[in-house]
Design a protein around this motif. Structure first.
Motif: not given
Length: 178
Positions: A97-100, A124-133
């Motif tokens: 998560p930190d690296a991302v 996804l667990r860490h809330g770092l995803v903006d979009r899912i395609r």
């Protein structure tokens, strides 16, 4: 700020194992979906297994799509790999998560996660995803690796849904929306 986008081939019951998906003929609509993703991509984020699968096949591919795909920077989440042959590539260090978070703050186009289900689930667990395609294949396969683990709850906002002539449906969601 760069967006982090998960892109997956998936069955209607959420299984994201390509080898288990119903047989569907690849068509121009699916190719355009992937071309649009590539045009939007500034980098790839891959787990070890997906990196190794891609590194074993993509460098041998030819053509405009392959040339552009191969040239993308690749960030690899792995605790066991020590060298990356498919370049340009960089092993991520420290907590994923930190690296991302750092990658998202960097410059360049959006970052796409291809396959790499454990990486996608952690982000996804860490809330770092903006979009899912998703390219949703027409059929349920009953069992296999899920994109969303059982019990996971994630509010999504549908951005677009397009049915292709072969029965595949292209879906795009904003993650973390109410």
């Amino acid at each position: 700020m760069r967006k982090l986008i998960i892109t997956e081939f998936i069955s209607v019951d959420g299984i994201a194992e390509v080898e288990k998906l119903p047989s569907v003929a690849w068509n121009d609509e699916m190719q355009k979906f992937k071309d649009d993703e590539l045009a939007d991509s500034g980098a790839m984020l891959l787990g070890r297994t997906t990196y190794q699968i891609f590194a074993g096949s993509w460098p041998k591919e030819t053509g405009d799509f392959a040339d552009r795909f191969n040239a993308l920077p690749k960030y690899v989440a792995s605790t066991s790999l020590t060298a990356l042959d498919w370049q340009p590539a960089e092993l991520l260090t420290g907590a994923l998560p930190d690296a991302v978070r750092g990658l998202k703050q960097g410059s360049g186009g959006n970052i796409y996660v291809h396959g790499s289900l454990s990486v996608a689930q952690e982000l996804l667990r860490h809330g770092l995803v903006d979009r899912i395609r998703l390219l949703s294949y027409p059929g349920a396969v009953g069992q296999g690796k899920l994109l969303f683990p059982p019990g996971a709850q994630l509010p999504l906002e549908l951005i677009s849904a397009t049915q292709f002539s072969n029965g595949v449906v292209a879906l795009e969601y904003a993650a973390g929306m109410a």
